[in-house]
Design an enzyme around this catalytic site. Structure first.
Site, PDB file in Angstrom:
ATOM      1  N   ASP A  13       0.817  -1.224   0.000  1.00  0.00           N
ATOM      2  CA  ASP A  13       0.000   0.000   0.000  1.00  0.00           C
ATOM      3  C   ASP A  13       0.850   1.272   0.000  1.00  0.00           C
ATOM      4  O   ASP A  13       0.425   2.297   0.518  1.00  0.00           O
ATOM      5  CB  ASP A  13      -0.955   0.033   1.213  1.00  0.00           C
ATOM      6  CG  ASP A  13      -1.724  -1.259   1.366  1.00  0.00           C
ATOM      7  OD1 ASP A  13      -2.244  -1.737   0.354  1.00  0.00           O
ATOM      8  OD2 ASP A  13      -1.782  -1.791   2.488  1.00  0.00           O
ATOM      9  N   LYS A  16       2.293   2.301  -5.097  1.00  0.00           N
ATOM     10  CA  LYS A  16       2.964   1.823  -6.315  1.00  0.00           C
ATOM     11  C   LYS A  16       2.112   2.080  -7.550  1.00  0.00           C
ATOM     12  O   LYS A  16       2.632   2.351  -8.622  1.00  0.00           O
ATOM     13  CB  LYS A  16       3.245   0.318  -6.221  1.00  0.00           C
ATOM     14  CG  LYS A  16       4.183  -0.058  -5.106  1.00  0.00           C
ATOM     15  CD  LYS A  16       4.314  -1.561  -4.981  1.00  0.00           C
ATOM     16  CE  LYS A  16       3.060  -2.252  -4.509  1.00  0.00           C
ATOM     17  NZ  LYS A  16       2.645  -1.942  -3.141  1.00  0.00           N
ATOM     18  N   GLY A  17       0.780   2.009  -7.376  1.00  0.00           N
ATOM     19  CA  GLY A  17      -0.131   2.170  -8.512  1.00  0.00           C
ATOM     20  C   GLY A  17       0.029   3.538  -9.138  1.00  0.00           C
ATOM     21  O   GLY A  17       0.146   3.672 -10.357  1.00  0.00           O
ATOM     22  N   GLY A  40      -4.468  -4.110  -4.049  1.00  0.00           N
ATOM     23  CA  GLY A  40      -5.344  -3.001  -4.414  1.00  0.00           C
ATOM     24  C   GLY A  40      -4.487  -1.810  -4.763  1.00  0.00           C
ATOM     25  O   GLY A  40      -3.745  -1.324  -3.927  1.00  0.00           O
ATOM     26  N   HIS A  41      -4.535  -1.391  -6.027  1.00  0.00           N
ATOM     27  CA  HIS A  41      -3.726  -0.250  -6.454  1.00  0.00           C
ATOM     28  C   HIS A  41      -4.647   0.893  -6.842  1.00  0.00           C
ATOM     29  O   HIS A  41      -5.491   0.740  -7.718  1.00  0.00           O
ATOM     30  CB  HIS A  41      -2.835  -0.652  -7.637  1.00  0.00           C
ATOM     31  CG  HIS A  41      -1.790  -1.661  -7.269  1.00  0.00           C
ATOM     32  ND1 HIS A  41      -1.128  -2.443  -8.167  1.00  0.00           N
ATOM     33  CD2 HIS A  41      -1.284  -2.001  -6.058  1.00  0.00           C
ATOM     34  CE1 HIS A  41      -0.265  -3.227  -7.531  1.00  0.00           C
ATOM     35  NE2 HIS A  41      -0.353  -2.977  -6.254  1.00  0.00           N
ATOM     36  N   ARG A 142       2.129 -28.424  -7.275  1.00  0.00           N
ATOM     37  CA  ARG A 142       1.842 -28.979  -8.607  1.00  0.00           C
ATOM     38  C   ARG A 142       0.419 -29.512  -8.740  1.00  0.00           C
ATOM     39  O   ARG A 142       0.163 -30.506  -9.405  1.00  0.00           O
ATOM     40  CB  ARG A 142       2.907 -30.019  -8.998  1.00  0.00           C
ATOM     41  CG  ARG A 142       4.234 -29.334  -9.264  1.00  0.00           C
ATOM     42  CD  ARG A 142       5.401 -30.161  -8.988  1.00  0.00           C
ATOM     43  NE  ARG A 142       5.472 -30.562  -7.598  1.00  0.00           N
ATOM     44  CZ  ARG A 142       6.433 -31.330  -7.103  1.00  0.00           C
ATOM     45  NH1 ARG A 142       7.357 -31.788  -7.872  1.00  0.00           N
ATOM     46  NH2 ARG A 142       6.429 -31.643  -5.821  1.00  0.00           N
ATOM     47  N   GLN A 223       1.807  -5.820  -3.361  1.00  0.00           N
ATOM     48  CA  GLN A 223       2.229  -5.894  -1.946  1.00  0.00           C
ATOM     49  C   GLN A 223       3.570  -5.175  -1.703  1.00  0.00           C
ATOM     50  O   GLN A 223       3.950  -4.315  -2.469  1.00  0.00           O
ATOM     51  CB  GLN A 223       2.304  -7.348  -1.471  1.00  0.00           C
ATOM     52  CG  GLN A 223       0.962  -8.023  -1.307  1.00  0.00           C
ATOM     53  CD  GLN A 223       0.454  -8.710  -2.554  1.00  0.00           C
ATOM     54  OE1 GLN A 223       1.206  -9.294  -3.304  1.00  0.00           O
ATOM     55  NE2 GLN A 223      -0.836  -8.653  -2.786  1.00  0.00           N
ATOM     56  N   GLY A 301     -11.097  -2.789   2.907  1.00  0.00           N
ATOM     57  CA  GLY A 301     -11.645  -1.662   3.671  1.00  0.00           C
ATOM     58  C   GLY A 301     -11.176  -1.653   5.125  1.00  0.00           C
ATOM     59  O   GLY A 301     -11.578  -0.792   5.908  1.00  0.00           O
ATOM     60  N   ARG A 302     -10.290  -2.586   5.492  1.00  0.00           N
ATOM     61  CA  ARG A 302      -9.833  -2.639   6.892  1.00  0.00           C
ATOM     62  C   ARG A 302      -8.991  -1.406   7.230  1.00  0.00           C
ATOM     63  O   ARG A 302      -8.174  -0.975   6.408  1.00  0.00           O
ATOM     64  CB  ARG A 302      -8.936  -3.867   7.108  1.00  0.00           C
ATOM     65  CG  ARG A 302      -9.672  -5.172   7.044  1.00  0.00           C
ATOM     66  CD  ARG A 302      -8.733  -6.340   7.320  1.00  0.00           C
ATOM     67  NE  ARG A 302      -7.823  -6.606   6.206  1.00  0.00           N
ATOM     68  CZ  ARG A 302      -6.913  -7.562   6.206  1.00  0.00           C
ATOM     69  NH1 ARG A 302      -6.767  -8.341   7.257  1.00  0.00           N
ATOM     70  NH2 ARG A 302      -6.136  -7.754   5.167  1.00  0.00           N
TER      71      ARG A 302
HETATM   72  P1  IMP Z   1      -2.908 -12.756   1.600  1.00  0.00           P
HETATM   73  O1  IMP Z   1      -1.953 -12.213   0.596  1.00  0.00           O
HETATM   74  O2  IMP Z   1      -4.342 -12.429   1.297  1.00  0.00           O
HETATM   75  O3  IMP Z   1      -2.683 -14.213   1.864  1.00  0.00           O
HETATM   76  O4  IMP Z   1      -2.613 -12.038   3.005  1.00  0.00           O
HETATM   77  C1  IMP Z   1      -1.402 -12.233   3.710  1.00  0.00           C
HETATM   78  C2  IMP Z   1      -0.941 -10.933   4.361  1.00  0.00           C
HETATM   79  O5  IMP Z   1      -0.572 -10.008   3.358  1.00  0.00           O
HETATM   80  C3  IMP Z   1      -2.015 -10.224   5.199  1.00  0.00           C
HETATM   81  O6  IMP Z   1      -1.401  -9.580   6.296  1.00  0.00           O
HETATM   82  C4  IMP Z   1      -2.584  -9.199   4.246  1.00  0.00           C
HETATM   83  O7  IMP Z   1      -3.157  -8.097   4.923  1.00  0.00           O
HETATM   84  C5  IMP Z   1      -1.317  -8.808   3.507  1.00  0.00           C
HETATM   85  N1  IMP Z   1      -1.596  -8.275   2.176  1.00  0.00           N
HETATM   86  C6  IMP Z   1      -1.938  -8.967   1.058  1.00  0.00           C
HETATM   87  N2  IMP Z   1      -2.100  -8.143   0.015  1.00  0.00           N
HETATM   88  C7  IMP Z   1      -1.846  -6.907   0.471  1.00  0.00           C
HETATM   89  C8  IMP Z   1      -1.812  -5.616  -0.149  1.00  0.00           C
HETATM   90  O8  IMP Z   1      -2.046  -5.448  -1.343  1.00  0.00           O
HETATM   91  N3  IMP Z   1      -1.495  -4.578   0.677  1.00  0.00           N
HETATM   92  C9  IMP Z   1      -1.193  -4.736   1.993  1.00  0.00           C
HETATM   93  N4  IMP Z   1      -1.197  -5.918   2.602  1.00  0.00           N
HETATM   94  C10 IMP Z   1      -1.517  -6.993   1.854  1.00  0.00           C
END
Ligand code: IMP
Length: 433
Positions: A13, A16-17, A40-41, A142, A223, A301-302
């Protein structure tokens, strides 16, 4: 022409987008390297706010080819929804290409994600529940179904029938859940495959040919590197490699073809989900950052957890990824603070640490050593050039550069395209009209 990587330097977050969108104006090809619809970008243009999950952020530049690379896991329903939404807003998506090697997120993956999270109870990772972890587990185990299989009905039926049988054993016997119906899943997937087929290519060849022809290729990670499955805060990480090395692998670019590794860092820190976060702020300062930075998840939305800039983690990531430059985003969020803190080292039982311990219980025990920096108490959102930034803000940037060990070449002072301030002459070519 060599490739440029854009990666998150923290826990995701970082913005990067927005940077990819800006750089895409000069690129021929933008490739998304990893992750899935967990990402989410957000990109803000004169057409409004766009929230992308699977489609590369370069899609808003019609002259740029947008590629979903082999390292991505694709939920076809979510991707089709995203494409429909973009089309409905007048964004052409015929410049999208999808790697035939990318893996498919199947309906049982989010279900298993939910069941595994609830089985972990208090030790839950706080995943986005999009099925990413189980889809990557199937890939390395696999058991995966790839886009190439999705668009071939016979292969899809054969592989899906086998996999649903296996997953039904797990769902019914381990989790006491009803079995899934393979025919229903197959019918939905055939339909999705038919709609996506025109976009599917051997993406690694497209990327290699572009590089061979001297074109500018931009690789976009999802991420952040602190969520990397090897070097992040394991097990509180995502299931892919949002790193420079992971970018190469996921996009089909060789390490020797990379010229720039741009790490995007926020001027402070955030993370979503569980896991150690040494500089976390649970006070007024943390809430101020959350509200000013609109720190709420794009996908879920967290509310995001907030904290001061962690230079120990930032330096670790910069070194491991060969970061050549930094884009520092959301600097304006700090405009109101009298004093800003930066974590410059960790202490663990009176011992100084300049890296992240592998054990999560030890990382949770470290004390951040904070260096206070005087705030600039002046609005920066109108800055368009380095000289528009208050001296205090420039001092803060220089301090971070020294601590992290890489140059800051761009600074974000707001969500709009023009609120990306170039700090160096070569970054100035990025200034977006
Ligand atoms: P998962 O990728 O859904 O398995 O989540 C694993 C961890 O990565 C959790 O703590 C998520 O909140 C975090 N996470 C996954 N995608 C994002 C992102 O795009 N931004 C921030 N945290 C992410």
């Amino acid at each position: 022409m060599p490739a440029t990587i854009i990666m998150g330097g923290q826990w995701g977050d970082e913005g990067k987008g927005k940077l990819t969108d800006a750089l895409a104006t000069k690129a021929h090809v933008v490739v998304r390297a990893n992750g899935g619809s967990n990402a989410g970008h957000t990109v803000t243009t004169s057409q409004g706010v766009f929230k992308m999950h699977l489609v590369p952020s370069g899609v808003l530049n019609p002259d740029c080819l947008c590629v979903i690379g082999a390292g991505v896991v694709i939920d076809p329903v979510s991707l089709l929804q995203e494409l429909d939404e973009l089309r409905a807003r007048g964004v052409p998506v015929d410049n999208l290409r999808i790697s035939d090697r990318a893996h498919v997120v199947l309906p049982y993956h989010p279900e298993i994600d939910r069941l595994e999270e609830s089985a972990r109870a208090d030790d839950g990772i706080g995943t986005t529940l999009r099925g990413n972890g189980p889809a990557y587990a199937d890939k390395v185990g696999r058991h995966g179904i790839r886009v190439a299989d999705l668009i071939d009905e016979e292969t899809l039926l054969r592989k899906l029938t086998r996999e649903v049988q296996i997953k039904n054993q797990i769902l019914t016997r381990v989790h006491n859940r009803p079995a899934l119906n393979a025919t229903e899943i197959y019918t939905d997937l055939v339909d999705a495959g038919a709609r996506l087929r025109e976009h599917v290519v051997a993406a690694e060849m497209l990327v290699q040919n572009a590089l061979h022809d001297g074109q500018e290729v931009l690789v976009e990670c999802a991420q952040g590197a602190m969520l990397d499955v090897d070097y992040g805060t394991y097990p509180y990480v995502t299931s892919s490699s949002p790193t420079a090395a992971g970018a190469c692998q996921g996009a089909g670019v060789a390490p020797t073809q990379v010229k720039r590794v741009i790490a995007v860092y926020k001027a402070y820190s955030t993370r979503v989900g569980s896991g150690p976060f040494p500089t976390e702020l649970l006070d007024e300062a943390g809430s101020t950052i959350r509200e000013r930075g609109r720190e709420y998840g794009t996908t879920t939305g967290r509310p995001r957890r907030t904290g001061w800039f962690d230079a120990v983690a930032a330096r670790y990531i910069a070194r491991l990824n060969g970061v050549t430059e930094i884009a520092l985003t959301l600097l304006d969020v700090l405009d109101v603070f009298e004093e800003i803190q930066v974590c410059t080292e960790y202490r663990l039982n009176e011992v100084r640490l300049d890296y992240l311990p592998a054990r999560e219980d030890l990382l949770a025990q470290v004390t951040p050593v904070l260096t206070p920096i005087t705030g600039w108490k002046q609005e920066t959102t109108g800055a368009r050039a380095v000289d528009d930034l208050p001296p205090g803000a420039r001092d803060y940037i220089s301090f971070l550069e020294r601590e992290v060990g890489a140059r800051v070449t761009m600074v974000g002072v707001g969500p709009d395209r023009e609120q990306l301030v170039p700090l160096t002459e070569d970054a100035a070519i990025l200034a977006v009209a």
